[in-house]
Design an enzyme around this catalytic site. Structure first.
Site, PDB file in Angstrom:
ATOM      1  CG  ASP A 128      -2.026   1.005   1.138  1.00 22.87           C
ATOM      2  OD1 ASP A 128      -2.301   1.498   0.026  1.00 22.87           O
ATOM      3  OD2 ASP A 128      -2.621   1.309   2.182  1.00 22.87           O
ATOM      4  CG  ASN A 165      -7.450  -2.491  -5.742  1.00 27.00           C
ATOM      5  OD1 ASN A 165      -6.496  -3.253  -5.602  1.00 27.00           O
ATOM      6  ND2 ASN A 165      -7.699  -1.526  -4.864  1.00 27.00           N
TER       7      ASN A 165
HETATM    8  C1  FPP Z   1      -1.425   0.312  -3.487  1.00 33.17           C
HETATM    9  O1  FPP Z   1      -1.155   1.637  -3.671  1.00 33.17           O
HETATM   10  C2  FPP Z   1      -1.140  -0.633  -4.538  1.00 33.17           C
HETATM   11  C3  FPP Z   1      -2.050  -1.195  -5.417  1.00 33.17           C
HETATM   12  C4  FPP Z   1      -3.407  -0.767  -5.650  1.00 33.17           C
HETATM   13  C5  FPP Z   1      -1.698  -2.373  -6.185  1.00 33.17           C
HETATM   14  C6  FPP Z   1      -0.760  -2.168  -7.319  1.00 33.17           C
HETATM   15  C7  FPP Z   1       0.528  -2.711  -6.968  1.00 33.17           C
HETATM   16  C8  FPP Z   1       1.598  -2.577  -7.709  1.00 33.17           C
HETATM   17  C9  FPP Z   1       1.575  -1.807  -8.984  1.00 33.17           C
HETATM   18  C10 FPP Z   1       2.838  -3.221  -7.276  1.00 33.17           C
HETATM   19  C11 FPP Z   1       3.308  -4.215  -8.278  1.00 33.17           C
HETATM   20  C12 FPP Z   1       2.808  -5.551  -8.176  1.00 33.17           C
HETATM   21  C13 FPP Z   1       3.086  -6.572  -9.020  1.00 33.17           C
HETATM   22  C14 FPP Z   1       2.964  -7.965  -8.528  1.00 33.17           C
HETATM   23  C15 FPP Z   1       3.536  -6.400 -10.405  1.00 33.17           C
HETATM   24  P1  FPP Z   1      -2.357   2.647  -3.529  1.00 33.17           P
HETATM   25  O2  FPP Z   1      -2.734   3.075  -4.888  1.00 33.17           O
HETATM   26  O3  FPP Z   1      -3.464   2.038  -2.742  1.00 33.17           O
HETATM   27  O4  FPP Z   1      -1.672   3.793  -2.712  1.00 33.17           O
HETATM   28  P2  FPP Z   1      -2.367   4.921  -1.812  1.00 33.17           P
HETATM   29  O5  FPP Z   1      -2.943   4.224  -0.613  1.00 33.17           O
HETATM   30  O6  FPP Z   1      -1.226   5.797  -1.459  1.00 33.17           O
HETATM   31  O7  FPP Z   1      -3.391   5.590  -2.668  1.00 33.17           O
END
Ligand code: FPP
Length: 238
Positions: free
Chosen positions: A17, A65
């Protein structure tokens, strides 16, 4: 500093996160953070494999998501596809097994086919298993497992249900890491984390480097795990 192998978790699960905030702090769009997040995930896979961790599960995309703006979802899908194209050969060369858990029905055909190919290619490997949770929700998984028991006419017991989970045959989660400062599980591996040690860090995911992983493993190594029982005799802790 290394961690003795008998103090290492067998299964590490990670809620990555903080990509969006990491980008915002730099005056950049969220996608910049997700790109950096992919690099951090890559580093984690390498470090975990070097440590000899058996199973590493990363939460790449939850069912919740899907509610994000279409442009962000599209960007994430593009990043996953590219990362798959780019990384699978190297993961395979390093004897790692790649699997995906979650509901694939909403993903585009090209992505699900690439996922299937990566799984087939690496299925026989004997090194660390990397589980990528994508389109995943713990409640969905449990409902699906219960439904499978029902269809098979099997009484729902702990072992019967566990055998129908996406993670059947793999060890339960020992260490659950969450970056980004929130203290919640967010529908991730609900069953498998029943006795997991929970490690929360304020670091934003793109900053979660090898040193951060080492710190989590050292923290874990110092935990006393009782699984609902009592401290070992002669141990002064309660
Ligand atoms: C959280 O950050 C992350 C995600 C929604 C998932 C996406 C993850 C990646 C791109 C990492 C790579 C993974 C792989 C396995 C290729 P957020 O958007 O929730 O952050 P915030 O809480 O600061 O808004």
């Amino acid at each position: 500093m290394s961690v003795p192998s008998d103090k290492l978790p067998r299964h590490v699960a990670v809620i990555m996160d903080g990509n969006g905030r990491w980008a915002q702090h730099r005056g950049e769009a969220r996608g910049f953070g997700h790109r950096a997040g992919v690099e951090a995930a890559r580093g984690l896979m390498k470090a975990a494999a070097e440590y000899g961790i058996e199973v590493l599960t990363v939460y790449a995309f939850s069912q919740e998501n899907w509610q994000r703006p279409g442009a962000e979802v599209a960007l994430l899908m593009q990043l996953f596809s590219r990362a798959l194209d780019r990384e699978v050969a190297e993961l395979h060369a390093n004897n790692l097994r790649l699997r995906f858990i979650g509901d694939r029905s909403r993903f585009e055909g090209a992505l699900t086919r690439a996922m299937g190919r990566a799984e087939a290619l690496t299925a026989g490997n004997t090194g660390m298993t990397i589980l990528i949770a994508i389109g995943y929700s713990g409640q969905w998984e449990l409902v699906q497992a219960a439904e499978r028991c029902r269809l098979a006419g099997t009484p729902v017991t702990v072992s019967a249900l566990a055998a129908q989970l996406e993670t059947a045959g793999l060890p339960d989660v020992d260490l659950l890491i969450r970056s980004g400062g929130e203290h919640r599980i967010s529908n991730f591996l609900l069953w498998q984390s029943a006795y997991a040690e929970l490690y929360f860090t304020d670091q934003l995911w793109p900053d979660f480097n090898r040193e951060a992983f080492d710190a989590a493993l050292h923290w874990y190594a110092a935990r006393e795990r009782r699984f609902g029982g009592l401290a070992t005799p002669g141990d002064s802790t309660t």
